[in-house]
Design a protein around this motif. Structure first.
Motif, PDB file in Angstrom:
ATOM      1  N   MET A 170       0.844  -1.175   0.000  1.00  0.00           N
ATOM      2  CA  MET A 170       0.000   0.000   0.000  1.00  0.00           C
ATOM      3  C   MET A 170       0.889   1.237   0.000  1.00  0.00           C
ATOM      4  O   MET A 170       1.762   1.378   0.830  1.00  0.00           O
ATOM      5  CB  MET A 170      -0.897  -0.022   1.233  1.00  0.00           C
ATOM      6  N   SER A 171       0.673   2.121  -0.953  1.00  0.00           N
ATOM      7  CA  SER A 171       1.471   3.336  -1.023  1.00  0.00           C
ATOM      8  C   SER A 171       0.657   4.500  -0.469  1.00  0.00           C
ATOM      9  O   SER A 171      -0.526   4.617  -0.724  1.00  0.00           O
ATOM     10  CB  SER A 171       1.897   3.587  -2.463  1.00  0.00           C
ATOM     11  N   THR A 172       1.319   5.322   0.319  1.00  0.00           N
ATOM     12  CA  THR A 172       0.641   6.483   0.885  1.00  0.00           C
ATOM     13  C   THR A 172       1.084   7.720   0.129  1.00  0.00           C
ATOM     14  O   THR A 172       2.220   7.822  -0.318  1.00  0.00           O
ATOM     15  CB  THR A 172       0.971   6.644   2.385  1.00  0.00           C
ATOM     16  N   ALA A 173       0.156   8.659   0.010  1.00  0.00           N
ATOM     17  CA  ALA A 173       0.464   9.907  -0.682  1.00  0.00           C
ATOM     18  C   ALA A 173       1.439  10.723   0.153  1.00  0.00           C
ATOM     19  O   ALA A 173       1.405  10.685   1.389  1.00  0.00           O
ATOM     20  CB  ALA A 173      -0.825  10.700  -0.918  1.00  0.00           C
ATOM     21  N   ALA A 174       2.309  11.437  -0.516  1.00  0.00           N
ATOM     22  CA  ALA A 174       3.241  12.313   0.183  1.00  0.00           C
ATOM     23  C   ALA A 174       2.457  13.355   0.980  1.00  0.00           C
ATOM     24  O   ALA A 174       1.397  13.806   0.552  1.00  0.00           O
ATOM     25  CB  ALA A 174       4.158  12.995  -0.826  1.00  0.00           C
ATOM     26  N   GLN A 175       2.971  13.699   2.117  1.00  0.00           N
ATOM     27  CA  GLN A 175       2.324  14.686   2.975  1.00  0.00           C
ATOM     28  C   GLN A 175       3.074  16.008   2.893  1.00  0.00           C
ATOM     29  O   GLN A 175       4.310  16.040   2.826  1.00  0.00           O
ATOM     30  CB  GLN A 175       2.289  14.189   4.424  1.00  0.00           C
ATOM     31  N   TYR A 176       2.302  17.061   2.900  1.00  0.00           N
ATOM     32  CA  TYR A 176       2.841  18.416   2.813  1.00  0.00           C
ATOM     33  C   TYR A 176       2.277  19.251   3.938  1.00  0.00           C
ATOM     34  O   TYR A 176       1.292  18.885   4.574  1.00  0.00           O
ATOM     35  CB  TYR A 176       2.458  19.061   1.480  1.00  0.00           C
ATOM     36  N   GLN A 177       2.889  20.391   4.158  1.00  0.00           N
ATOM     37  CA  GLN A 177       2.349  21.391   5.055  1.00  0.00           C
ATOM     38  C   GLN A 177       2.291  22.712   4.308  1.00  0.00           C
ATOM     39  O   GLN A 177       3.061  22.943   3.375  1.00  0.00           O
ATOM     40  CB  GLN A 177       3.180  21.514   6.327  1.00  0.00           C
ATOM     41  N   VAL A 178       1.351  23.544   4.710  1.00  0.00           N
ATOM     42  CA  VAL A 178       1.259  24.880   4.131  1.00  0.00           C
ATOM     43  C   VAL A 178       2.141  25.789   4.973  1.00  0.00           C
ATOM     44  O   VAL A 178       2.071  25.789   6.202  1.00  0.00           O
ATOM     45  CB  VAL A 178      -0.202  25.379   4.119  1.00  0.00           C
ATOM     46  N   VAL A 179       2.992  26.541   4.295  1.00  0.00           N
ATOM     47  CA  VAL A 179       3.878  27.483   4.974  1.00  0.00           C
ATOM     48  C   VAL A 179       3.611  28.885   4.451  1.00  0.00           C
ATOM     49  O   VAL A 179       3.065  29.070   3.359  1.00  0.00           O
ATOM     50  CB  VAL A 179       5.363  27.081   4.785  1.00  0.00           C
ATOM     51  N   VAL A 180       3.976  29.877   5.259  1.00  0.00           N
ATOM     52  CA  VAL A 180       3.715  31.268   4.908  1.00  0.00           C
ATOM     53  C   VAL A 180       4.923  32.101   5.334  1.00  0.00           C
ATOM     54  O   VAL A 180       5.614  31.764   6.297  1.00  0.00           O
ATOM     55  CB  VAL A 180       2.397  31.759   5.574  1.00  0.00           C
TER      56      VAL A 180
ATOM     57  N   TRP B 223       5.160  22.681   1.440  1.00  0.00           N
ATOM     58  CA  TRP B 223       6.485  22.209   1.801  1.00  0.00           C
ATOM     59  C   TRP B 223       6.353  20.785   2.324  1.00  0.00           C
ATOM     60  O   TRP B 223       5.372  20.482   3.019  1.00  0.00           O
ATOM     61  CB  TRP B 223       7.065  23.128   2.888  1.00  0.00           C
ATOM     62  N   PRO B 224       7.286  19.921   2.001  1.00  0.00           N
ATOM     63  CA  PRO B 224       7.183  18.546   2.491  1.00  0.00           C
ATOM     64  C   PRO B 224       7.069  18.499   4.018  1.00  0.00           C
ATOM     65  O   PRO B 224       7.836  19.163   4.728  1.00  0.00           O
ATOM     66  CB  PRO B 224       8.501  17.906   2.030  1.00  0.00           C
ATOM     67  N   ALA B 225       6.093  17.760   4.512  1.00  0.00           N
ATOM     68  CA  ALA B 225       5.894  17.630   5.955  1.00  0.00           C
ATOM     69  C   ALA B 225       7.143  17.024   6.581  1.00  0.00           C
ATOM     70  O   ALA B 225       7.734  16.089   6.044  1.00  0.00           O
ATOM     71  CB  ALA B 225       4.675  16.771   6.241  1.00  0.00           C
TER      72      ALA B 225
ATOM     73  N   THR C 111      -2.341  16.013   1.922  1.00  0.00           N
ATOM     74  CA  THR C 111      -1.788  15.671   0.617  1.00  0.00           C
ATOM     75  C   THR C 111      -1.541  16.957  -0.172  1.00  0.00           C
ATOM     76  O   THR C 111      -2.019  18.040   0.201  1.00  0.00           O
ATOM     77  CB  THR C 111      -2.746  14.784  -0.179  1.00  0.00           C
ATOM     78  N   GLU C 112      -0.848  16.815  -1.280  1.00  0.00           N
ATOM     79  CA  GLU C 112      -0.596  17.986  -2.126  1.00  0.00           C
ATOM     80  C   GLU C 112      -1.915  18.617  -2.575  1.00  0.00           C
ATOM     81  O   GLU C 112      -2.065  19.845  -2.548  1.00  0.00           O
ATOM     82  CB  GLU C 112       0.235  17.582  -3.334  1.00  0.00           C
ATOM     83  N   GLU C 113      -2.868  17.784  -2.949  1.00  0.00           N
ATOM     84  CA  GLU C 113      -4.164  18.289  -3.415  1.00  0.00           C
ATOM     85  C   GLU C 113      -4.917  19.004  -2.292  1.00  0.00           C
ATOM     86  O   GLU C 113      -5.510  20.067  -2.506  1.00  0.00           O
ATOM     87  CB  GLU C 113      -5.009  17.147  -3.982  1.00  0.00           C
ATOM     88  N   GLU C 114      -4.911  18.422  -1.094  1.00  0.00           N
ATOM     89  CA  GLU C 114      -5.592  19.045   0.045  1.00  0.00           C
ATOM     90  C   GLU C 114      -4.955  20.384   0.400  1.00  0.00           C
ATOM     91  O   GLU C 114      -5.658  21.369   0.654  1.00  0.00           O
ATOM     92  CB  GLU C 114      -5.565  18.118   1.263  1.00  0.00           C
ATOM     93  N   CYS C 115      -3.635  20.416   0.409  1.00  0.00           N
ATOM     94  CA  CYS C 115      -2.933  21.654   0.743  1.00  0.00           C
ATOM     95  C   CYS C 115      -3.159  22.721  -0.326  1.00  0.00           C
ATOM     96  O   CYS C 115      -3.365  23.894  -0.001  1.00  0.00           O
ATOM     97  CB  CYS C 115      -1.444  21.390   0.938  1.00  0.00           C
TER      98      CYS C 115
ATOM     99  N   TRP D 251      -5.946  32.162   0.484  1.00  0.00           N
ATOM    100  CA  TRP D 251      -5.051  33.157  -0.115  1.00  0.00           C
ATOM    101  C   TRP D 251      -5.598  33.587  -1.466  1.00  0.00           C
ATOM    102  O   TRP D 251      -4.998  33.342  -2.505  1.00  0.00           O
ATOM    103  CB  TRP D 251      -3.646  32.552  -0.253  1.00  0.00           C
ATOM    104  N   PRO D 252      -6.760  34.281  -1.468  1.00  0.00           N
ATOM    105  CA  PRO D 252      -7.382  34.648  -2.742  1.00  0.00           C
ATOM    106  C   PRO D 252      -6.645  35.766  -3.481  1.00  0.00           C
ATOM    107  O   PRO D 252      -6.702  35.849  -4.694  1.00  0.00           O
ATOM    108  CB  PRO D 252      -8.788  35.090  -2.337  1.00  0.00           C
ATOM    109  N   ASP D 253      -5.963  36.631  -2.746  1.00  0.00           N
ATOM    110  CA  ASP D 253      -5.224  37.739  -3.354  1.00  0.00           C
ATOM    111  C   ASP D 253      -3.745  37.419  -3.225  1.00  0.00           C
ATOM    112  O   ASP D 253      -3.159  37.572  -2.158  1.00  0.00           O
ATOM    113  CB  ASP D 253      -5.560  39.050  -2.647  1.00  0.00           C
ATOM    114  N   ILE D 254      -3.144  36.954  -4.313  1.00  0.00           N
ATOM    115  CA  ILE D 254      -1.777  36.431  -4.226  1.00  0.00           C
ATOM    116  C   ILE D 254      -0.693  37.509  -4.249  1.00  0.00           C
ATOM    117  O   ILE D 254       0.488  37.180  -4.205  1.00  0.00           O
ATOM    118  CB  ILE D 254      -1.510  35.386  -5.331  1.00  0.00           C
ATOM    119  N   ARG D 255      -1.097  38.774  -4.266  1.00  0.00           N
ATOM    120  CA  ARG D 255      -0.071  39.825  -4.205  1.00  0.00           C
ATOM    121  C   ARG D 255       0.605  39.809  -2.841  1.00  0.00           C
ATOM    122  O   ARG D 255      -0.032  39.553  -1.824  1.00  0.00           O
ATOM    123  CB  ARG D 255      -0.701  41.199  -4.433  1.00  0.00           C
ATOM    124  N   PRO D 256       1.904  40.110  -2.788  1.00  0.00           N
ATOM    125  CA  PRO D 256       2.594  40.189  -1.504  1.00  0.00           C
ATOM    126  C   PRO D 256       1.938  41.254  -0.611  1.00  0.00           C
ATOM    127  O   PRO D 256       1.366  42.241  -1.099  1.00  0.00           O
ATOM    128  CB  PRO D 256       4.016  40.599  -1.872  1.00  0.00           C
TER     129      PRO D 256
END
Length: 70
Positions: free
Chosen positions: A1-11, A20-22, A38-42, A50-55
């Motif tokens: 069984m393969s598990t999807a790579a896990q990520y975290q959202v960073v700011v 970023w990889p968990a 998962t990448e898709e969830e993140c 983050w609807p307005d992607i301007r810095p």
């Protein structure tokens, strides 16, 4: 069984978001935002929060100019 790579959202201080990889050390200037999955969830989370992607500095500058006119 393969598990999807896990990520975290960073700011960063400009409120820019990234995935970023968990468990990996974060680069300087970035902090964990608190969401992980998962990448898709993140990616879906980033799209929601983050609807307005301007810095942040650009958003503030634009708002200040708009407030100073008229």
């Amino acid at each position: 069984m393969s598990t999807a790579a896990q990520y975290q959202v960073v700011v960063n201080d400009e409120e820019q978001h990234a995935l970023w990889p968990a468990g990996a050390l974060l680069p300087a200037g970035w902090r964990a935002e608190g969401f992980a999955g998962t990448e898709e969830e993140c990616s879906a989370h980033v799209d929601r929060v983050w609807p307005d992607i301007r810095p942040l500095s650009l958003r503030r500058s634009t708002a200040a100019r708009a407030g100073g006119e008229g």
